[in-house]
Write an enzyme that holds these catalytic residues in place. Sequence first.
Site, PDB file in Angstrom:
ATOM      1  CE  LYS A 184      -4.357   1.357   0.222  1.00  0.00           C
ATOM      2  NZ  LYS A 184      -5.504   0.689  -0.417  1.00  0.00           N
TER       3      LYS A 184
HETATM    4  P1  NAD Z   1     -14.001   8.193  -2.821  1.00  0.00           P
HETATM    5  O1  NAD Z   1     -13.156   9.293  -2.332  1.00  0.00           O
HETATM    6  O2  NAD Z   1     -14.401   8.152  -4.256  1.00  0.00           O
HETATM    7  O3  NAD Z   1     -15.371   8.128  -2.000  1.00  0.00           O
HETATM    8  C1  NAD Z   1     -15.451   8.219  -0.620  1.00  0.00           C
HETATM    9  C2  NAD Z   1     -16.790   8.843  -0.279  1.00  0.00           C
HETATM   10  O4  NAD Z   1     -16.988   8.761   1.123  1.00  0.00           O
HETATM   11  C3  NAD Z   1     -16.890  10.321  -0.663  1.00  0.00           C
HETATM   12  O5  NAD Z   1     -18.169  10.547  -1.225  1.00  0.00           O
HETATM   13  C4  NAD Z   1     -16.769  11.039   0.686  1.00  0.00           C
HETATM   14  O6  NAD Z   1     -17.469  12.265   0.692  1.00  0.00           O
HETATM   15  C5  NAD Z   1     -17.444  10.012   1.585  1.00  0.00           C
HETATM   16  N1  NAD Z   1     -17.106  10.113   3.005  1.00  0.00           N
HETATM   17  C6  NAD Z   1     -15.916  10.338   3.592  1.00  0.00           C
HETATM   18  N2  NAD Z   1     -16.067  10.362   4.934  1.00  0.00           N
HETATM   19  C7  NAD Z   1     -17.383  10.129   5.180  1.00  0.00           C
HETATM   20  C8  NAD Z   1     -18.170  10.054   6.349  1.00  0.00           C
HETATM   21  N3  NAD Z   1     -17.624  10.184   7.545  1.00  0.00           N
HETATM   22  N4  NAD Z   1     -19.490   9.811   6.228  1.00  0.00           N
HETATM   23  C9  NAD Z   1     -20.062   9.657   5.019  1.00  0.00           C
HETATM   24  N5  NAD Z   1     -19.369   9.726   3.881  1.00  0.00           N
HETATM   25  C10 NAD Z   1     -18.056   9.953   3.947  1.00  0.00           C
HETATM   26  O7  NAD Z   1     -13.243   6.846  -2.400  1.00  0.00           O
HETATM   27  P2  NAD Z   1     -13.518   5.369  -2.909  1.00  0.00           P
HETATM   28  O8  NAD Z   1     -12.533   5.030  -3.954  1.00  0.00           O
HETATM   29  O9  NAD Z   1     -14.965   5.198  -3.189  1.00  0.00           O
HETATM   30  O10 NAD Z   1     -13.118   4.523  -1.619  1.00  0.00           O
HETATM   31  C11 NAD Z   1     -13.981   4.396  -0.505  1.00  0.00           C
HETATM   32  C12 NAD Z   1     -13.420   3.349   0.428  1.00  0.00           C
HETATM   33  O11 NAD Z   1     -13.322   2.107  -0.250  1.00  0.00           O
HETATM   34  C13 NAD Z   1     -12.016   3.634   0.988  1.00  0.00           C
HETATM   35  O12 NAD Z   1     -11.951   3.155   2.306  1.00  0.00           O
HETATM   36  C14 NAD Z   1     -11.123   2.811   0.093  1.00  0.00           C
HETATM   37  O13 NAD Z   1      -9.909   2.441   0.724  1.00  0.00           O
HETATM   38  C15 NAD Z   1     -12.001   1.609  -0.128  1.00  0.00           C
HETATM   39  N6  NAD Z   1     -11.646   0.857  -1.317  1.00  0.00           N
HETATM   40  C16 NAD Z   1     -11.630   1.458  -2.534  1.00  0.00           C
HETATM   41  C17 NAD Z   1     -11.322   0.715  -3.646  1.00  0.00           C
HETATM   42  C18 NAD Z   1     -11.388   1.316  -5.034  1.00  0.00           C
HETATM   43  O14 NAD Z   1     -11.245   0.576  -5.995  1.00  0.00           O
HETATM   44  N7  NAD Z   1     -11.643   2.596  -5.189  1.00  0.00           N
HETATM   45  C19 NAD Z   1     -10.986  -0.635  -3.519  1.00  0.00           C
HETATM   46  C20 NAD Z   1     -11.014  -1.215  -2.255  1.00  0.00           C
HETATM   47  C21 NAD Z   1     -11.346  -0.457  -1.163  1.00  0.00           C
END
Ligand code: NAD
Length: 401
Positions: free
Chosen positions: A96
């Site tokens: 990571k």
């Molecule tokens: P992103 O930034 O596109 O979306 C995150 C969303 O969560 C945003 O809309 C943000 O406003 C919202 N958010 C943040 N804090 C919040 C809170 N306290 N309450 C409500 N909403 C909140 O990110 P993403 O790529 O969608 O990733 C989201 C999660 O999934 C992360 O933990 C990431 O590590 C995990 N993840 C992502 C991927 C991927 O392929 N993008 C893969 C595995 C895991």
Amino acid sequence: MLSAVHSLIDSVGQRLDIPQAVIDQLKAFNKEHAFDITLDNGKSFKAYRMQHNNKRGPYKGGIRYHPDVNLDEVQALATLMSLKTAAVNIPMGGGKGGIAVNPRELNEAELEELSRKYVRHLQPHIGSEKDVPAPDVNTDSKIIDWMVDEFGKLSGAADVASFTGKNIANGGSAGRTAATGRGGVIALAELLRLMGKSDENFTFAVQGFGNVGSYFGTVAEVTNPNWQLVGASDSQAGIQREAGLNATELQEFKADRGRFKDYMSDDTQIISNEDLLGMDVDILVLAGLEDSLTAQNMKNVRAKYIVEMANGPITSEAYDYLTAAGKVILPDVVANAGGVIVSYLEWLQNKNDEHWSEDKVNKQLTDLMEKAVQDMYEAAQQDKTDLKQAAFAMAIKRLTA
Ligand code: NAD
């Protein structure tokens, strides 16, 4: 966060009778890179790449740009990646990366310089057979394309398989953008099928309607019309509509930089983030960031099923409480593995100089994800444990075999 991952590894390792020395070896990092990046204008940022375990294949894991990025978080997420790739049985390891930066405070030229300098520092340690980074929170295909370009310049030869999450025109895979959300839907549908609940109608709410959360919503809308989206939130507020929300329309609203606190539509109420977590729904999808359900708010949760789409969105104390309260938690290491599965498929296509259709990618994602859920469910039934313990056991056995 790392200590919570470690204590789960310890307890599962002990239950499996694996010698503590072997478990300690599993917890250790192969290589840790922590460094500073200074831009030409003097702004400086802490940067990390943790290479945890490559026993089963090259290190694999995203690069996150967020002001809260820190060593403990990157170490925990790298360890979870090793467990994730092993749990879904793909030939990749775990790593990571991250930079403690708020990308919204940088202009495009600064963002590009930061991304290229990150690769310059790590160049000898990455590559298609060594470590294959990908996007994560606040990083996207544009940033990855800069990184691939920089890596190619430094190495003297283009190696598109050295990063995944690229633009399609630059060797990216069809289906990658939606993959994590889609994988979550496939995993939940398979779990509900195994539990004999395929035909029931469910309501669900999505905390964090970003990339992962919004695609969870739009894919479910098509593949599982018996699940009704009734709540969604972003970092500032949530919205709720009993008669149902249209995920595709909400995804467009967010893509136009809309904020739910400004959302206006008939019968839709603006609610707080905490209200969303306590909504009276069947399924709560956690797709924001870490530590969303804690000792402070765990008692408010009314959903029977909780899907961990973010990494580690439930603290261990809340996890134990919710499990004891009879909640079914689909754990992160399987639920959100769709992204890394399609990253692996992108890497495979690049290595074989192939370009697959989205249907082919989605079919392989479905097969790998359904198998992982079946194995996890069977192990949980056999060992009488919760699903996270079962997923960790499956991964730890493969990593220590
Ligand atoms: P992103 O930034 O596109 O979306 C995150 C969303 O969560 C945003 O809309 C943000 O406003 C919202 N958010 C943040 N804090 C919040 C809170 N306290 N309450 C409500 N909403 C909140 O990110 P993403 O790529 O969608 O990733 C989201 C999660 O999934 C992360 O933990 C990431 O590590 C995990 N993840 C992502 C991927 C991927 O392929 N993008 C893969 C595995 C895991």
